[in-house]
Every structure is written in C-alpha cells, then in structure tokens.
Design a protein around this motif. Sequence first.
Motif, PDB file in Angstrom:
ATOM      1  N   SER A 163      -3.133  -2.232   4.272  1.00 24.70           N
ATOM      2  CA  SER A 163      -2.824  -1.066   3.424  1.00 24.70           C
ATOM      3  C   SER A 163      -3.722   0.100   3.802  1.00 24.70           C
ATOM      4  O   SER A 163      -4.913  -0.086   4.089  1.00 24.70           O
ATOM      5  CB  SER A 163      -3.008  -1.401   1.940  1.00 24.70           C
ATOM      6  OG  SER A 163      -2.054  -2.343   1.521  1.00 24.70           O
TER       7      SER A 163
ATOM      8  N   ARG B 245       6.008   0.403   1.056  1.00 24.17           N
ATOM      9  CA  ARG B 245       5.781  -0.975   1.502  1.00 24.17           C
ATOM     10  C   ARG B 245       6.819  -1.282   2.581  1.00 24.17           C
ATOM     11  O   ARG B 245       8.021  -1.245   2.316  1.00 24.17           O
ATOM     12  CB  ARG B 245       5.891  -1.950   0.322  1.00 24.17           C
ATOM     13  CG  ARG B 245       5.538  -3.391   0.650  1.00 24.17           C
ATOM     14  CD  ARG B 245       5.686  -4.261  -0.598  1.00 24.17           C
ATOM     15  NE  ARG B 245       5.333  -5.645  -0.355  1.00 24.17           N
ATOM     16  CZ  ARG B 245       4.128  -6.163  -0.525  1.00 24.17           C
ATOM     17  NH1 ARG B 245       3.139  -5.379  -0.955  1.00 24.17           N
ATOM     18  NH2 ARG B 245       3.890  -7.449  -0.290  1.00 24.17           N
TER      19      ARG B 245
ATOM     20  N   THR C 248       1.582   0.272   2.691  1.00 24.22           N
ATOM     21  CA  THR C 248       1.324  -1.136   2.990  1.00 24.22           C
ATOM     22  C   THR C 248       2.288  -1.586   4.081  1.00 24.22           C
ATOM     23  O   THR C 248       3.502  -1.396   3.963  1.00 24.22           O
ATOM     24  CB  THR C 248       1.489  -2.010   1.741  1.00 24.22           C
ATOM     25  OG1 THR C 248       0.506  -1.611   0.767  1.00 24.22           O
ATOM     26  CG2 THR C 248       1.301  -3.476   2.080  1.00 24.22           C
TER      27      THR C 248
END
Length: 885
Positions: free
Chosen positions: A181, A27, A150
């Motif tokens: 994503s 992320r 992501t």
Amino acid sequence: MYRDTPHPIHRRDYRPPEFLIDHVELRFDLDPDRTRVEASLEVRRNPAATRGDGTLRLHGEQLDLEEVAIDGHRLAPAEYRVEPDSLTLQRVPDRFRLDTRVRIHPNLNTALEGLYQSGDMLCTQCEAEGFRRITYFLDRPDVMARYRTTLIADKGRFPVLLSNGNRVEERELVDGRHLVSWEDPFPKPSYLFALIAGDLSAIEDRFTTASGRDVVLQIFVEPHNLDRCDHAMQSLKKAMRWDEERFGREYDLDVYMIVAVSHFNMGAMENKGLNVFNDKFVLARADTATDEDFQGIEGVIAHEYFHNWSGNRITCRDWFQLSLKEGFTVYRDQEFSADVGSRGVKRVADVRLLQAHQFPEDSSPMAHPVRPDSYFEINNFYTATVYNKGAELVRMQATLLGPELFRKATDLYFTRHDGQAVTTDDFVRCMEDVSGRDLMQFRRWYSQAGTPHLHIEAAYDAERATYSLLIRQAIAPTPGEPDKDPLHLPLAIALLDPQGRELALRLEGEPNAGEPGTRILELRDWETRLCFVDVPVRPVPSLLRGFSAPVQPRFDYGDDDLLLLLRHDSDGYSRWNAARILMQRVLSTMIADPEAEVPGRFVEAFRGALTDPETDKALLAEVLTLPSESFLGDQMETVDVDGIHRARNTLREILGERLVEELLSVYRDNADVERYAPTPDAIGRRALKNLALGYLMAAGDARALTLCRAQFAGAGNMTDAIAALRLLVDHGGEDGTSALEAFHRRWSKEPLVIDKWFSVQATSSRAGTLGIVTGLLQHPDFSLRNPNRVRSLVGAFCTANPARFHARDGGGYRFLADRVLELDPLNPQIAARLLKALIRWRRYDAGRQALMRTEIERILAAEELSSDTFEVASKALEDTEHPAR
C-alpha cells in the motif's frame, strides 16, 4: 469515415466541477488478462460551482462495471446509467462515499493509455485522460484528491509493486501473492496517478535536501539494464540541487522513484513521486548511448523532476492551460542544461528545435495559440507550440523582469498557488504583482497564434553620429484568426564597430550612455523607431541576441556584416545565425542555378571558422553545420524538394574538396585519446570531429573512407560508431551494407541500439530508401506496437528524410497513409502524430499537393477513425488560405 463526428471542446465553456473528490482509496488485484479495480471515493458538492440537479457523471472508458454503491448501499442497474464513456448517477447526496468495482484488460490495451502491459510489467500512463480507463472518476485536472493505493499481485511474477507517495504497508498473502500500500499526502489530479508492477531491480542513492531531510532515490529497470542507470541518477541529483539553488524548490516526499519502460507514447511522465520514463531517457552506457542520448537523459530527468513543483504541487485548471506546467518546466530544464553545460550551445539547440518544429506548426492548419481555444482531442495539443513556444513566453517574462524580480515572482507563484489548479493568467499575474508592471498586452502571446516577423531597416547619419532602426511587426493570419494585434516583446541588441567591439548604447533623449554590451529594448507597436546617438562609426547590429523573442527577424545584412558577426560576436546565437544566413544565401543561389559558383570568400570564411582555436568546439560544430533541408524549404514560397537536396549535397561536396587538409587536421586534433565521458568539452570535440568526417566523406576523399572504416570498427563509444555507420551507409557503397550487418549482429539484443539501426536506414539519402524502409516493416525486430520502433523507422523516414519522403511519385505519402491506417486502431496518439508530416501539403508544387491530398482523403474515408487522427486529417483539408510567411 468517423461515424460520430467529434465535437470540439471550447475553453470558453469551462465550468468548475459540480462535485469534488477529497480522498480516493484504490485496490488493484493485478493480472495482465483481467485486473480488478475497486475504488472508494469521498465525494462532496463543490460550493464554488453552480448548483445543478444532483446528477453526477463520471468519466470511464473500456471498463467492465461489476458493482456500484453509495454509502454502502449497492445500487440496482436501474439506479445508474452506463454509457461507453461514462457512469451517471441521479440525485446523489451533497456528501457521500461512492464505491465501484470494475474489470480491465491491460494486455489488450495497445493505446498505452491507462493501465497496460509493457513487456513483462504492468504500468500506467494517465496524462491527459488515461485514468478513465482504470476506474470511473471525475477525470479532469481541477479535481485534486489524496490517494491511498493498494496493489495485490502474484509475487513471483510481480515482485515489485509501486505507486505514488510513501510506502505505508507491505505483507505476504497466503496464496503466493503479496500486498503493498502507498499513500500520497499531497492532493493531485488523476492524471498524475501511477502504478508499476514487475520483476525489476533498482539502483538506490540518497539526497539530503537544503533543510536537512534525507530522501531515498531509486531507479527501477529490468535486471539486465542495471548497469546503465548511473548517468540518470547523477542527473537527478544535479537537478535536485539546482532547483533548490535556482528556484528555492525542495523535494517533499521520503522517496523519489523513476521506472524505465520500453513501451511509452511520450518521453516521460511526472507522476507524483513515481516518474515513468521511456527507457531511452534513462538507460545509458558509453557503448550503447550517444552524446545526444546522454544529454537527452540529463534534460528529461531534470524536466520531470522540476514538474514536482511546476505541474504537480501546482497544476493546470483545465487542459487549455497545459503550457502553464509544460512551458514553465521546459524553460526550467533549458536553464538547468545551460548552467551545467554550455549556455551558448544550449541556446542554439533550443532555437534550432523551435524553428524546425514550432515555426512550421505556426504556419500549418494545426496552428494554435500557446493557450488553445478549442480542441477535439487533447493528445494532439502536446505540441512544440505548447512546450517550446510556451517556454519562450516564460523566458521573455524573465527577460522583461530581470533575474531578481523574476525569482521573486516565481517564489510568489509557488507560495500563492501551492495545492491549486490554476491558469496562465495566474502565472502572469504573479509577474505583475512583484514587478508592478502591466503585462496585459504581453498576454496576447498566450491567446494569439502565429510567428511574428520583424522587418528591420537601419540608417546611419555620420554627420549627426546617429544610428536609427525602424522595426515593423507583421503576423500572418492563422486558422480562425484572420486579424492580429501587435505583441509586447523584448529585443536584445548590441552594436559592433568595424573591429567587432561592442559600443555603448544611448537612445535619443537619454541622459547617459550605458556600458558596452547588450541592451534590452521593448517593442509594443506595429511600428517602432529607435535612434541611437553618439555612434562614432557605422555599426553592425547584433539583433535578437540570445534569441530574445520567438520571432523571425528580417534585416538586410551585407555579406561583410555577417562575416564580422561570425568572427567577433560574443553572443553564441548571433554567431550561429550569421553563419546560417551566409550558408542560406549560397544555397539559395545554388538552388536557383545549379551551375552557380560557390563564392571564394564564403569558403575562406568557413576555413577561418574551422581553424579558430578560441571558439567553443561544440558551438563551432553548430556554426559549421549546413541548414537542414526542411529549414531551407521553410524559407521558400513553394518548396523545391529536389533543388534543395541537390544544392545541399553539392555544397557539402565542394567544402569537403576545398578544405580537405583543414578538415583532416580537425578530425585528427579532436580524436578521442581518453576514456569516454559525456562532458561538454568532450561532446564538443566529438561533434566537430564527426562533422569534419562528414564533409570529407561527402567529397569522396579516399583517406576519409579509410578513417570512417577505422572509426566504425574501433569506436569506443556509440557516438562515433553511429556517426561512422551513417556516413558509410550514405557514401560507402558496399562498406555501408557490411557495416549495417555487423552493427546488427553486435547489437541485436539491445532494443535502444537497434532503434538507431532502423533510423540510420530510414534517414539515408540513398536512392531506394523507401523500398528498404518498406522491407524493414517485415523485419523480426520491428513492431507497430512499440512506439520507439515506429518513431525510429516510420517517423524518421517521414520527418527527417524530406528528399525521399517527398519523392515525386508520391510513394512516401502512400507509405505514410498506410501506416497511419494500420496504427490508428492500435495507438491513435502515434498515428495522429505521424500524420502531421502531411498537413503542410499546400507548401509544395501542384503535383505533390494532389498526391498528398489524396492520401489525407483516403485516411478520412476510413471507418472508425479515432478522434486523434480525425482532427489532424480534417484540419489539414479545411478550406482556409495558406498562411503567408
């Protein structure tokens, strides 16, 4: 000097990783100043590895660690150890989830490894070991995981967010940011990870695979470059279809993306489904890109696409096996280019590149096998040996097996090793298993450095009608390898009669003769004797046809023999090689004796080739191009820098003077009359036309200057414009100065074109070029932080202008050393590559040797020298005898 002397990494020390990573969730909260990276890794002990004490050591560099947790339990600082290059966890479970959060600073990353800023976008380069600059990880190619990534960023600044695989989620966030994503269903090593964030536009197309799947094709560029992507897209579609037909390889994701970036250390990167390219290998329009650019784009687009199978689906176990993917893929892109263009011309271009870069590497302190045994810094081994010689090893195996068995062997390789990280031995084993052949001796090509020499002697017995060849292999010592073993290699040969017709070949003891044409012979010993029977006349041998092995043949051709090969040989490489030997002989005489006459029969042979209406014009341009100064120096025991430069210029002038009418005719006959197209025929005509103009300008012909001015002013394409500009700068006096000014005014907003402007000046043969190049370092358009700009000015001067770089006063050497020391803290990869221009210092006279050595020692004395530059400089000064040629 380098405070902590780096230690070499040895292939013999390879051990399977104690832990594996099955799945990765990343992320990114993206910002050029401070990017937050959260990583969640599913880790398990590797059952194939020796069980250790449970210590997990992850690679990591230039990371600010904020948090680390195992199975949701946040660790206290006493429970882990952070060092400049690693994160170590003691006594971890056999299976667990590891969560980390780090901060990185893309805008400060001048090395262009990991996540960095290029213009207004953020991008990554993770091969070979850049992923460790993004998050803590087992950053080695034999750890293959599935990734879900992501990306979160300000939508106004970064409206396009890309990563590997297929897009699985996209949504707006409340604070003006957005989230995208991506999921990659195929396991991959960390070096194939990629992300891009920027304000980009895309052209889009579709491709239907052989099995009927629909694939979206996208090329992302800055909006103002959108009209320069068509050639890249068409090249991609051709490559996809060719790979299905030639190798049976079909693309496997729903989307294939290419992104062009302006700051990139290499040509391109094959990240799974998201290829990141140096923009010079994507952007092309007739008025901004040359024929060479168009061909380069087609080849590099194909190369990176072909990596999807030869590099991504099957990758290398460790970096010593780099040629497993690069050598094989270079072979594949060479074959693609040969099939869509001119096979003979492509083969000559590949051989010329090999001989200009790889052969010198084999006789330098940096000589290494295709599969190296050790390195300090893996970035230094992205070399012509690994790539281009590695491709020749694949080509030899294809020759030894033949087309049908080679295709079956590659099918087996792709099936047997899909999803694995393997070795060059695994590749060769597939060749053996399909063909039933023992290639144990052939494997020496992978483990033994050096270029073999083939010394060939011939004897014709008219009474017995036999023609005998005695072939001796010789391989000079290379660093760390004083003793060599004979190699197994294919020698392609034909015999031509006095009219240039190919004879049927039958070796002594064989029952029947084959058809006239090429015969593949296999050499295995230091000495091989061959006897052809039923040879009715003394033949002329056409040796090493198609350059069937990466060797240097030595055969005592007579001038008449070479003229016959030049006129009649059906093999493009052999014709080109015959012409080059003839030219080299004339030039060698002129180097030794400046007053020597150019033989009239040589000029007539040149005239005959020049006016031959049957020859492929692109091949003819190659045949009639004089050997480069660097190539001529490589043939000498001690490089005569000034003699080579003088002789080559004199021969160009003489040919221009004596063949002026023929050259003018060739120029006019090949002038463009139609709209520009980068087709093989049109490229060949432009190449021949500009070659003719070059000879005429060297002769100082007034009509040539008029033609050159007109071509520069009215060129409808960049190929003709840059050719005319280069000639005006070298031979046109004030015309050259005004042309440079006009060119810059017109193209000042086009970075890739301005790269050419810098390069023209850096490679000029004019006196005072070093002063001009030094002054250009201060030009507003120059930046040491842009690799393309550095290569176009500093690299071009040091590697493509030997007469000025090797000036007797040593100014070129000081210039290079200063740039290396400036670049090393910013971009060690580029600094180390530039330094290689000095490593063959022992090839030169005593005065130049001393000057070069002084500069290498000055570089080694610098504080905080990178391992990249340290390795090259230290190897250059190792006390080893200069390898014999």
